[in-house]
Design a protein around this motif. Structure first.
Motif, mmCIF file in Angstrom:
data_model
loop_
_atom_site.group_PDB
_atom_site.id
_atom_site.type_symbol
_atom_site.label_atom_id
_atom_site.label_comp_id
_atom_site.label_asym_id
_atom_site.label_seq_id
_atom_site.Cartn_x
_atom_site.Cartn_y
_atom_site.Cartn_z
ATOM 1 N N GLU A 1 37.148 59.025 64.245
ATOM 2 C CA GLU A 1 38.439 58.873 63.588
ATOM 3 C C GLU A 1 38.313 58.831 62.076
ATOM 4 O O GLU A 1 39.191 59.327 61.352
ATOM 5 C CB GLU A 1 39.127 57.602 64.090
ATOM 6 N N ILE A 2 37.217 58.263 61.562
ATOM 7 C CA ILE A 2 37.061 58.131 60.112
ATOM 8 C C ILE A 2 36.093 59.165 59.522
ATOM 9 O O ILE A 2 35.794 59.122 58.325
ATOM 10 C CB ILE A 2 36.615 56.709 59.727
ATOM 11 N N GLY A 3 35.594 60.074 60.349
ATOM 12 C CA GLY A 3 34.783 61.170 59.812
ATOM 13 C C GLY A 3 33.288 61.023 59.963
ATOM 14 O O GLY A 3 32.521 61.675 59.251
ATOM 15 N N LEU A 4 32.839 60.171 60.908
ATOM 16 C CA LEU A 4 31.410 59.979 61.142
ATOM 17 C C LEU A 4 31.010 60.537 62.504
ATOM 18 O O LEU A 4 31.788 60.475 63.463
ATOM 19 C CB LEU A 4 31.046 58.491 61.086
ATOM 20 N N LEU A 5 29.795 61.053 62.580
ATOM 21 C CA LEU A 5 29.259 61.522 63.853
ATOM 22 C C LEU A 5 28.776 60.330 64.677
ATOM 23 O O LEU A 5 28.750 59.195 64.199
ATOM 24 C CB LEU A 5 28.115 62.501 63.598
ATOM 25 N N PRO A 6 28.387 60.547 65.948
ATOM 26 C CA PRO A 6 27.913 59.436 66.791
ATOM 27 C C PRO A 6 26.838 58.607 66.101
ATOM 28 O O PRO A 6 26.037 59.127 65.316
ATOM 29 C CB PRO A 6 27.359 60.155 68.029
#
Length: 337
Positions: A298-303
């Motif tokens: 949701e905030i633009g980070l990968l797993p």
């Protein structure tokens, strides 16, 4: 089964990177995150593609992203994109010394005899950068940071150690000070001006390590002062009063996703609030991994597994620097690498 899920989620992330145009700042972060994911795999051609996508979005790029993109352009010998990222980097406050002190970039500049381009571009772009500095906001956050550091050192780093029998008293005293700094001063500043970080203040005057004639391979970019204040604040039990305010700053582009995620991890650890992002402090409860990675997306980070890969990469790079004096690594600006 867990690994099948993670593979599916990473595929979903890749789809959203190409498809999600609703928020340019999140879209930028997703593309940069994907570029870094390919760097971890040493697939630099794919990393270059995602940096190009990120920098085609109409938002202010982050200085450290510009620097890493330059390195990838060097590896892939893409002179056009290298010059483009040099321009963007100088507009974000980078200095020519940062380029010439890097092993990869320095040799590329020398080989292609583009020293004049570097110097002339800096003269043009640095003027634009200096005009963007918010000196008033910079001065305010510096003063708040100095106040926080003064009393943290006095109560937590000194008195609570040397007079440990009264440790609780000193911790409570510092709690009252950091609470006043955040509740009364910092939050009102964020509400009025936005989160005081790189895109809001800019960076050259924010405590970057000074450069000597000796190459410095471990410099970093950006202002972490508001971040550190909030990490200290959330090291005590707190409610969720400011969570949405800070999250909105991510969507506005004023607060980098990884910084917000780190702050929320401190809150989760010390406040018994289950909103982990596994960016700093991590929960080992596998039942929560799906929700965590959805928050990250949701905030633009990968797993968060990508973060663990960065840690392993950092271990390897630390060893290479220590044993082989090898400094020709792509910088992800994460511990040793």
């Amino acid at each position: 089964m867990k690994y099948i899920f993670l593979l599916s989620l990473i595929t979903l992330f890749s789809f959203d990177i190409n498809d999600n145009k609703s928020n340019p700042h999140i879209n930028y972060s997703l593309n940069v995150s994907q570029a870094e994911s390919f760097i971890l795999k040493e697939n630099y051609s794919k990393a270059l593609q995602y940096y190009k996508k990120a920098f085609s979005i109409n938002v202010k790029p982050i200085a450290k992203n510009c620097f890493t993109a330059m390195q990838i352009a060097v590896i892939e010998n893409d002179m056009l994109f290298f010059k483009k990222t040099v321009k963007k980097g100088f507009e974000r406050g980078l200095l020519p010394e940062y380029l010439t002190n890097d092993s990869l970039i320095r040799s590329y500049i020398s080989k292609n005899k583009i020293e004049k381009f570097i110097n002339s571009q800096f003269q043009i772009s640095n003027k634009k950068y200096k005009k963007s500095i918010n000196y008033k906001l910079l001065d305010t956050i510096n003063k708040l940071s100095d106040l926080d550091n003064k009393w943290k050192i006095y109560y937590l780093d000194s008195l609570s150690i040397y007079d440990s029998k009264n440790k609780d008293i000193y911790w409570k005293k510092y709690d009252s000070i950091i609470s006043d700094i955040v509740d009364v001063k910092l939050i009102s500043l964020i509400t009025k001006h936005g989160f005081p970080e790189e895109r809001n203040i800019d960076l050259n005057y924010l405590g970057i390590k000074s450069l000597s004639s000796k190459p410095n391979y471990d410099y970093s970019f950006g202002n972490n002062k508001a971040k550190l204040i909030l990490l200290h604040y959330y090291s005590y039990p707190r409610d969720k009063s400011y969570n949405q305010l800070l999250k909105n700053e991510v969507f506005k582009g004023n607060l980098q996703p990884e910084i917000y995620a780190s702050i929320m991890d401190f809150q989760s650890k010390f406040s018994n609030i289950d909103e982990y992002y596994n960016e700093w402090h991590q929960t080992e409860d596998t039942n929560k991994f799906e929700a965590i990675n959805e928050r990250r997306l949701e905030i633009g980070l990968l797993p968060f597994e990508e973060k663990n890969l960065k840690f392993k990469r950092g271990q390897k790079i630390c060893k290479e620097k220590r044993e082989n004096k090898n400094h020709k690594q792509v910088r992800l600006f994460y511990w040793c690498g």
